[in-house]
Design a protein around this motif. Structure first.
Motif, PDB file in Angstrom:
ATOM      1  N   GLY A 174      -2.170  19.152  -4.283  1.00  0.00           N
ATOM      2  CA  GLY A 174      -0.831  18.934  -4.813  1.00  0.00           C
ATOM      3  C   GLY A 174       0.043  18.025  -3.980  1.00  0.00           C
ATOM      4  N   ASP A 175      -0.502  17.478  -2.888  1.00  0.00           N
ATOM      5  CA  ASP A 175       0.286  16.591  -2.029  1.00  0.00           C
ATOM      6  C   ASP A 175       0.356  15.188  -2.610  1.00  0.00           C
ATOM      7  OD1 ASP A 175       0.804  18.456   0.094  1.00  0.00           O
ATOM      8  OD2 ASP A 175      -1.292  18.246   0.679  1.00  0.00           O
ATOM      9  N   TRP A 176       1.515  14.575  -2.465  1.00  0.00           N
ATOM     10  CA  TRP A 176       1.684  13.170  -2.834  1.00  0.00           C
ATOM     11  C   TRP A 176       0.939  12.318  -1.812  1.00  0.00           C
ATOM     12  CZ3 TRP A 176       4.043   9.003  -0.292  1.00  0.00           C
ATOM     13  CH2 TRP A 176       4.366   7.904  -1.088  1.00  0.00           C
ATOM     14  N   LEU A 177      -0.004  11.499  -2.282  1.00  0.00           N
ATOM     15  CA  LEU A 177      -0.795  10.657  -1.380  1.00  0.00           C
ATOM     16  C   LEU A 177      -0.303   9.218  -1.351  1.00  0.00           C
ATOM     17  CD1 LEU A 177      -4.386  11.941  -2.244  1.00  0.00           C
ATOM     18  CD2 LEU A 177      -2.939  12.563  -0.279  1.00  0.00           C
ATOM     19  N   GLY A 178       0.417   8.813  -2.373  1.00  0.00           N
ATOM     20  CA  GLY A 178       0.916   7.444  -2.414  1.00  0.00           C
ATOM     21  C   GLY A 178       1.157   7.005  -3.843  1.00  0.00           C
ATOM     22  N   GLN A 179       1.553   5.768  -3.967  1.00  0.00           N
ATOM     23  CA  GLN A 179       1.786   5.209  -5.288  1.00  0.00           C
ATOM     24  C   GLN A 179       1.306   3.773  -5.326  1.00  0.00           C
ATOM     25  OE1 GLN A 179       6.041   5.893  -5.102  1.00  0.00           O
ATOM     26  NE2 GLN A 179       6.414   3.706  -5.312  1.00  0.00           N
ATOM     27  N   PHE A 180       0.964   3.338  -6.521  1.00  0.00           N
ATOM     28  CA  PHE A 180       0.522   1.972  -6.762  1.00  0.00           C
ATOM     29  C   PHE A 180       1.621   1.269  -7.540  1.00  0.00           C
ATOM     30  CE2 PHE A 180      -3.208   4.749  -6.706  1.00  0.00           C
ATOM     31  CZ  PHE A 180      -3.938   4.180  -5.665  1.00  0.00           C
ATOM     32  N   THR A 181       2.103   0.166  -7.030  1.00  0.00           N
ATOM     33  CA  THR A 181       3.154  -0.571  -7.719  1.00  0.00           C
ATOM     34  C   THR A 181       2.609  -1.189  -9.004  1.00  0.00           C
ATOM     35  OG1 THR A 181       2.681  -2.574  -6.439  1.00  0.00           O
ATOM     36  CG2 THR A 181       4.388  -1.101  -5.584  1.00  0.00           C
ATOM     37  N   TYR A 182       3.497  -1.488  -9.915  1.00  0.00           N
ATOM     38  CA  TYR A 182       3.090  -2.108 -11.172  1.00  0.00           C
ATOM     39  C   TYR A 182       2.352  -3.408 -10.893  1.00  0.00           C
ATOM     40  CZ  TYR A 182       3.378  -4.657 -15.558  1.00  0.00           C
ATOM     41  OH  TYR A 182       3.067  -5.375 -16.667  1.00  0.00           O
ATOM     42  N   GLY A 183       1.224  -3.585 -11.526  1.00  0.00           N
ATOM     43  CA  GLY A 183       0.430  -4.788 -11.349  1.00  0.00           C
ATOM     44  C   GLY A 183      -0.676  -4.647 -10.326  1.00  0.00           C
ATOM     45  N   THR A 184      -0.778  -3.468  -9.670  1.00  0.00           N
ATOM     46  CA  THR A 184      -1.882  -3.267  -8.727  1.00  0.00           C
ATOM     47  C   THR A 184      -3.193  -3.341  -9.501  1.00  0.00           C
ATOM     48  OG1 THR A 184      -0.543  -1.815  -7.335  1.00  0.00           O
ATOM     49  CG2 THR A 184      -2.937  -1.666  -7.080  1.00  0.00           C
ATOM     50  N   PRO A 185      -4.127  -4.198  -9.064  1.00  0.00           N
ATOM     51  CA  PRO A 185      -5.397  -4.328  -9.794  1.00  0.00           C
ATOM     52  C   PRO A 185      -6.201  -3.034  -9.792  1.00  0.00           C
ATOM     53  CG  PRO A 185      -5.121  -6.109  -8.197  1.00  0.00           C
ATOM     54  CD  PRO A 185      -4.047  -5.108  -7.919  1.00  0.00           C
ATOM     55  N   ALA A 186      -6.969  -2.828 -10.837  1.00  0.00           N
ATOM     56  CA  ALA A 186      -7.810  -1.640 -10.941  1.00  0.00           C
ATOM     57  C   ALA A 186      -8.745  -1.528  -9.743  1.00  0.00           C
ATOM     58  CB  ALA A 186      -8.611  -1.680 -12.240  1.00  0.00           C
ATOM     59  N   SER A 187      -9.207  -2.649  -9.219  1.00  0.00           N
ATOM     60  CA  SER A 187     -10.140  -2.628  -8.091  1.00  0.00           C
ATOM     61  C   SER A 187      -9.517  -1.985  -6.850  1.00  0.00           C
ATOM     62  CB  SER A 187     -10.609  -4.048  -7.757  1.00  0.00           C
ATOM     63  OG  SER A 187      -9.493  -4.873  -7.456  1.00  0.00           O
ATOM     64  N   GLU A 188      -8.217  -2.211  -6.639  1.00  0.00           N
ATOM     65  CA  GLU A 188      -7.546  -1.609  -5.477  1.00  0.00           C
ATOM     66  C   GLU A 188      -7.344  -0.107  -5.669  1.00  0.00           C
ATOM     67  OE1 GLU A 188      -4.010  -3.555  -4.079  1.00  0.00           O
ATOM     68  OE2 GLU A 188      -4.866  -5.554  -4.373  1.00  0.00           O
ATOM     69  N   ILE A 189      -6.995   0.288  -6.872  1.00  0.00           N
ATOM     70  CA  ILE A 189      -6.836   1.711  -7.173  1.00  0.00           C
ATOM     71  C   ILE A 189      -8.184   2.414  -7.014  1.00  0.00           C
ATOM     72  CG2 ILE A 189      -6.147   3.394  -8.932  1.00  0.00           C
ATOM     73  CD1 ILE A 189      -4.415   1.113 -10.168  1.00  0.00           C
ATOM     74  N   LEU A 190      -9.225   1.774  -7.528  1.00  0.00           N
ATOM     75  CA  LEU A 190     -10.578   2.319  -7.427  1.00  0.00           C
ATOM     76  C   LEU A 190     -10.995   2.506  -5.976  1.00  0.00           C
ATOM     77  CD1 LEU A 190     -13.291   3.049  -8.849  1.00  0.00           C
ATOM     78  CD2 LEU A 190     -13.893   0.621  -8.605  1.00  0.00           C
ATOM     79  N   ALA A 191     -10.761   1.492  -5.154  1.00  0.00           N
ATOM     80  CA  ALA A 191     -11.148   1.568  -3.741  1.00  0.00           C
ATOM     81  C   ALA A 191     -10.427   2.707  -3.030  1.00  0.00           C
ATOM     82  CB  ALA A 191     -10.861   0.233  -3.056  1.00  0.00           C
ATOM     83  N   GLU A 192      -9.143   2.887  -3.328  1.00  0.00           N
ATOM     84  CA  GLU A 192      -8.376   3.965  -2.709  1.00  0.00           C
ATOM     85  C   GLU A 192      -8.929   5.328  -3.118  1.00  0.00           C
ATOM     86  OE1 GLU A 192      -5.510   5.963  -0.502  1.00  0.00           O
ATOM     87  OE2 GLU A 192      -5.985   3.829  -0.467  1.00  0.00           O
ATOM     88  N   LEU A 193      -9.238   5.477  -4.392  1.00  0.00           N
ATOM     89  CA  LEU A 193      -9.776   6.746  -4.862  1.00  0.00           C
ATOM     90  C   LEU A 193     -11.161   7.019  -4.271  1.00  0.00           C
ATOM     91  CD1 LEU A 193      -8.729   6.797  -8.607  1.00  0.00           C
ATOM     92  CD2 LEU A 193      -8.276   8.587  -6.953  1.00  0.00           C
ATOM     93  N   GLN A 194     -12.016   6.015  -4.272  1.00  0.00           N
ATOM     94  CA  GLN A 194     -13.369   6.207  -3.753  1.00  0.00           C
ATOM     95  C   GLN A 194     -13.365   6.588  -2.284  1.00  0.00           C
ATOM     96  OE1 GLN A 194     -15.096   2.461  -5.047  1.00  0.00           O
ATOM     97  NE2 GLN A 194     -16.283   3.514  -6.631  1.00  0.00           N
ATOM     98  N   ALA A 195     -12.387   6.094  -1.550  1.00  0.00           N
ATOM     99  CA  ALA A 195     -12.271   6.440  -0.125  1.00  0.00           C
ATOM    100  C   ALA A 195     -11.880   7.894   0.057  1.00  0.00           C
ATOM    101  CB  ALA A 195     -11.262   5.531   0.548  1.00  0.00           C
ATOM    102  N   ARG A 196     -11.298   8.496  -0.980  1.00  0.00           N
ATOM    103  CA  ARG A 196     -10.814   9.878  -0.868  1.00  0.00           C
ATOM    104  C   ARG A 196     -11.735  10.892  -1.557  1.00  0.00           C
ATOM    105  NH1 ARG A 196      -5.604  10.278   0.886  1.00  0.00           N
ATOM    106  NH2 ARG A 196      -4.390   8.348   1.020  1.00  0.00           N
ATOM    107  N   LEU A 197     -12.620  10.427  -2.393  1.00  0.00           N
ATOM    108  CA  LEU A 197     -13.484  11.352  -3.141  1.00  0.00           C
ATOM    109  C   LEU A 197     -14.732  11.723  -2.356  1.00  0.00           C
ATOM    110  CD1 LEU A 197     -13.227   9.767  -6.706  1.00  0.00           C
ATOM    111  CD2 LEU A 197     -11.996  11.752  -5.820  1.00  0.00           C
TER     112      LEU A 197
END
Length: 197
Positions: A174-197
């Motif tokens: 339930g902790d806030w880990l961060g936010q992605f600004t509008y226009g952040t490419p899917a590849s960057e969101i994916l990389a962040e998630l994969q680093a945490r999964l």
């Protein structure tokens, strides 16, 4: 090289200033919580299309990708949901560990227009939530986001919604880990998630 008296005084002043700054940093570090130490746990309690009240507790063990928007949004919302859909596809089997949520900031109209159909058009895993005015405001305040109705003669029904455009990442705890600004490419969101999964 010999230092004249003025240079010695100046270097001594620099040394004293550095010691003072160091002490202040130590004091500040001990007296104020860091971003990592300060807990920020945004929450929500909103019904899905079937009327079932949903909260973070309904998604145990999952990272949440949370976006606030509305179905008549001409650009920001569909673009962000398309990025989320791409992320979910690219995660493959790891997508089971992520739950994307679309929280309506125009709930009455979005329910009438079919919020489920809207989110499913982007990706079947995106869950749409639409509460009443109080539930919506409570969720937005918890995430510290802005939204407001704006009259617009060119928009459907004569109004649009202005809102914070970020995509929020919440941990399984339930902790806030961060936010992605509008226009952040899917590849960057994916990389962040994969680093945490």
């Amino acid at each position: 090289m010999r230092l004249n008296r003025l240079q010695k005084v100046l270097w001594a002043a620099v040394a004293v200033a550095l010691v003072g700054v160091g002490a202040a940093v130590v004091f500040i570090d001990r007296s104020l919580p860091s971003v990592e130490q300060a807990e920020f746990r945004p929450t929500f309690a909103l019904p899905d299309a079937d009327g079932r009240l949903r909260s973070p507790a309904d998604f145990p063990g999952k990272h949440l990708l949370v976006f606030f928007g509305f179905t008549n949004c001409p650009d920001i919302c569909p673009t962000t949901l398309a990025e989320v859909a791409q992320v979910m596809d690219d995660l493959g089997e790891q997508s089971d560990d992520v739950q994307p949520l679309f929280i309506s900031i125009d709930p009455e109209r979005d329910r009438e227009l079919g919020l489920d159909e809207y989110t499913e058009a982007f990706h079947p895993s995106i869950l749409g939530l639409a509460g009443d005015a109080a539930q919506t405001r409570a969720a937005a305040d918890s995430f510290r986001i802005y939204y407001e109705r704006e009259d617009n003669a060119d928009a459907p029904d004569g109004y649009a919604m202005s809102h914070s455009p970020a995509l929020y990442l919440i941990s399984p705890e339930g902790d806030w880990l961060g936010q992605f600004t509008y226009g952040t490419p899917a590849s960057e969101i994916l990389a962040e998630l994969q680093a945490r999964l």
